[in-house]
Enzyme design. Structure first.
Site, short mmCIF file in Angstrom:
data_model
loop_
_atom_site.label_atom_id
_atom_site.label_comp_id
_atom_site.label_asym_id
_atom_site.label_seq_id
_atom_site.Cartn_x
_atom_site.Cartn_y
_atom_site.Cartn_z
N SER A 195 40.44 33.25 44.21
CA SER A 195 39.44 32.11 42.97
C SER A 195 40.08 32.68 41.44
CB SER A 195 37.81 32.11 42.45
OG SER A 195 37.66 32.16 44.19
N LYS B 130 34.34 32.15 32.28
CA LYS B 130 33.53 31.44 34.07
C LYS B 130 32.33 31.19 33.92
CE LYS B 130 35.01 31.40 38.87
NZ LYS B 130 34.96 31.97 40.17
N SER C 284 37.54 29.04 42.35
CA SER C 284 36.37 28.08 41.99
C SER C 284 36.52 28.17 40.56
CB SER C 284 35.27 29.38 42.48
OG SER C 284 34.80 30.07 42.27
#
Lengths: 423, 423
Positions: free
Chosen positions: B158, B60, B134
């Site tokens: 997330s 990420k 996210s």
């Protein structure tokens, strides 16, 4: 009269003789206390093990005692709890007898013992000087011989600074070890219940009834005491540095290994307490009450709490982040030391000095005590000698759960002479 | 070409074939990755134990990968770290090969996967619907078969919501178990590193390389699964309740004991995350940057972070106090249950629905995930069946340290059929 009843009678005579009504917020009616003593005597006669049978207990005015008003030093805030706070209940179950609730800096906001609508509590050993706070009445009641044991609370140093100025012992476990249920919060995440007694054995016995700390294992060898360079202590009262160094030498003479420590992370942590955003916890606790105003609000206390209303939350979040870093640095500095030795305070102001600068003098007093609860440490504040005939207090800070260990080290600090009480 | 190099070649072909450039923030040059693969092959050939040898890893965009820009979804925020975050370093040490950094809701603020200057990431299984965030790119890269394993982060959900919408597995330990060093903070006190994989065994293996959880002992007997009344789940998408109840029945059929639980403390905790003052931690993390403005700030994200600037600290203090109470109530509700079973989300919005109401849709998505980190729980989000041909995700929440236990229970939830990837 049986034993506990006799002790109660003697205590009320001593209280009358002392002529220090400002020590108490609510002194219980002697008949009620005598009835409680009679029950203790009956339980003892029935064979119950009561390690504190007949011990006379004073309770700081922000801790619930069933049936007495909890005022936190502000009569208009009072409520009358139905139950004892767990700390009070534990000592009563062991045979302690509650004489009443004691004076305090209002809402436990201050280290002076002067921020109270009931008047200032002076030192029992130096009557022109402050007695220290916020647990002012509890430390004074013990110092004056009116109670054997007292409960205080400690957020910034309220269980230690008054011990130093009254020449008694103050022990404070790490936050979380003694429940704070039934205690009016100051900074709720940091508040601790603490004990005062005239001697270390009495204070240690009470503490074992209140908390069950688990000490981390220690590497064998002599006690390892971290001692910062005196220059890092900052500005001190005359004679303070010499008294501190003498205390360190007493530990070394008793076989402890002294080692240097950089005090910077402790000092920076201490500054977070008053200079940072944690004070917003005080507004969260009693801000709505203070905002409504009241004739018995202490103006200094009300000013501090009101000013905390507008601190932004992101500053509190940032301070918590910074604290996490400082905790790591402080732990690294401590290493495998058993304790950090510090003066309890940087000096001992007069009542007049505090009246002239109420905020500045109190802030200065917390320089060495303020970091302990933020860092999750336990502390023992003990008499450590004298400076110009006045009491000098020293403090040992140790990792959470090492209460017995640091109390054992503190016992090595017994000063060469004990000052007489001049109440 | 050796094995890892062959896998890299295949991955780059798949990436080109997928035609989903929005999944990546920085896709590394294939030559660099091939060189890394060659080193892995050499280490394996030299006899090193590499449990993840040749595993293709996506990271990420808010987690440091040495030499790649860390942007947190905001190119103007980027910095180029010299070192891998510990989580990346641990997987690389085990033989994983980093393909690049993945798309995300900017500053990890959102659960939709649409709040990014690089465009929205859609579900691999339902292209008109959001992929969830996210950690949008990480879940998508795994779902599309472009990577075997991905690192995400999880504050509100997330690491779980995108697992649900992409039909993959998302595991998230309790806060504090995987270091968050080298991760751009969202709410620093709650942020967790999480893992995505297509299967539970792959995700579990990665987790064991990242954290060493200590599970509390359990009372013997069948798995005990707490299941709230469906009515307490609130408004759900059509078919959602039936899919949830079917998942619970699968656990019962596998021998688990289902027991009722009052979801109220979990729901009230979840509301604290977006409705309370914790969001101020986001301002503490990146508020100064957001205040300076920038052409690539996502307007929804910037609005949320700027609004957090003026939340007062006493509200954050009060929320922490309230959280302490809710933690006690939630623990009492869980009792000795091994896990709480919940849908991962209350529904699955379309891209158009999110565009029409960016804040409302995202807030709704966190209803079941938001409480886990505030309560210090671990979570396993797994495919749990389907609703109208779209993926339905379920989640198991357990006490800190029970990651292996809840993953084992999650394995019992294997849905009757696996949905095909339609990327």
């Amino acid at each position: 009269m049986t034993r506990a009843q006799q002790r109660v009678r003697a205590a009320y005579e001593a209280i009358a003789r002392a002529g220090r009504p400002e020590v108490w917020i609510t002194l219980r009616d002697e008949h009620d206390v005598t009835a409680e003593a009679r029950q203790v005597d009956a339980r003892a006669a029935a064979g119950h093990a009561l390690p504190l049978a007949g011990t006379l207990l004073a309770v700081k005015g922000n801790i619930d005692v069933a049936g007495l008003p909890t005022t936190a030093g502000c009569p208009s805030y009072a409520y009358r709890p139905a139950r004892d706070a767990p700390a009070v209940a534990a000592l009563r179950a062991a045979g302690a007898i509650v004489l009443g609730t004691t004076a305090m800096d209002q809402f436990a906001t201050g280290l002076t013992g002067t921020r109270s609508p009931h008047g200032a509590v002076a030192s029992a050993l130096a009557p022109d000087r402050i007695g220290g706070g916020s647990s002012s009445g509890s430390a004074a009641a013990v110092a004056l011989g009116l109670a054997d044991l007292a409960l205080g609370t400690d957020t910034a140093g309220s269980g230690r600074v008054p011990a130093a100025f009254q020449g008694v012992v103050g022990l404070k476990p790490a936050p979380g070890l003694i429940p704070t249920e039934g205690v009016v919060p100051a900074c709720a995440s940091l508040d601790c219940v603490s004990v005062f007694a005239r001697t270390l054995p009495e204070a240690r016995r009470a503490l074992t009834l209140l908390a069950s700390p688990t000490a981390p294992p220690r590497r064998p060898g002599p006690w390892r005491i971290a001692v910062p360079p005196t220059a890092q202590l900052g500005e001190l009262d005359d004679g303070w540095a010499a008294a501190y160094e003498a205390a360190a030498r007493r530990l070394a003479a008793a076989g402890a290994e002294l080692r240097p420590l950089d005090l910077t992370p402790f000092t920076e942590t201490a500054e977070l307490l008053y200079g940072g955003a944690f004070v917003a916890e005080r507004y969260a606790a009693v801000g709505a009450f203070v905002d409504r105003g009241g004739p018995d609000l202490d103006p200094t206390v009300a000013g501090i709490i009101r000013a905390a209303r507008d601190i932004p939350a992101h500053r509190l979040a940032a301070d918590r982040e910074r604290l996490a870093v400082l905790r790591g640095r402080a732990a690294a500095e401590l290493g495998d030391a058993d304790a950090l030795l510090l003066p309890t305070t940087p000096g001992h102001p007069t009542l007049a000095e505090v009246a002239a600068d109420p905020v500045g003098t109190s802030t200065r007093l917390g320089r060495f005590t303020n970091s302990a609860n933020l860092l999750g440490l336990c502390a023992a504040a003990v008499p450590g000698g004298s400076v110009a005939g006045r009491p000098f207090g020293v403090m040992l800070l140790g990792p959470a759960g090492t209460d017995e260990r640091i109390a054992g080290i503190a016992a090595l600090l017994e000063p060469p002479l004990r000052l007489a009480v001049v109440g």
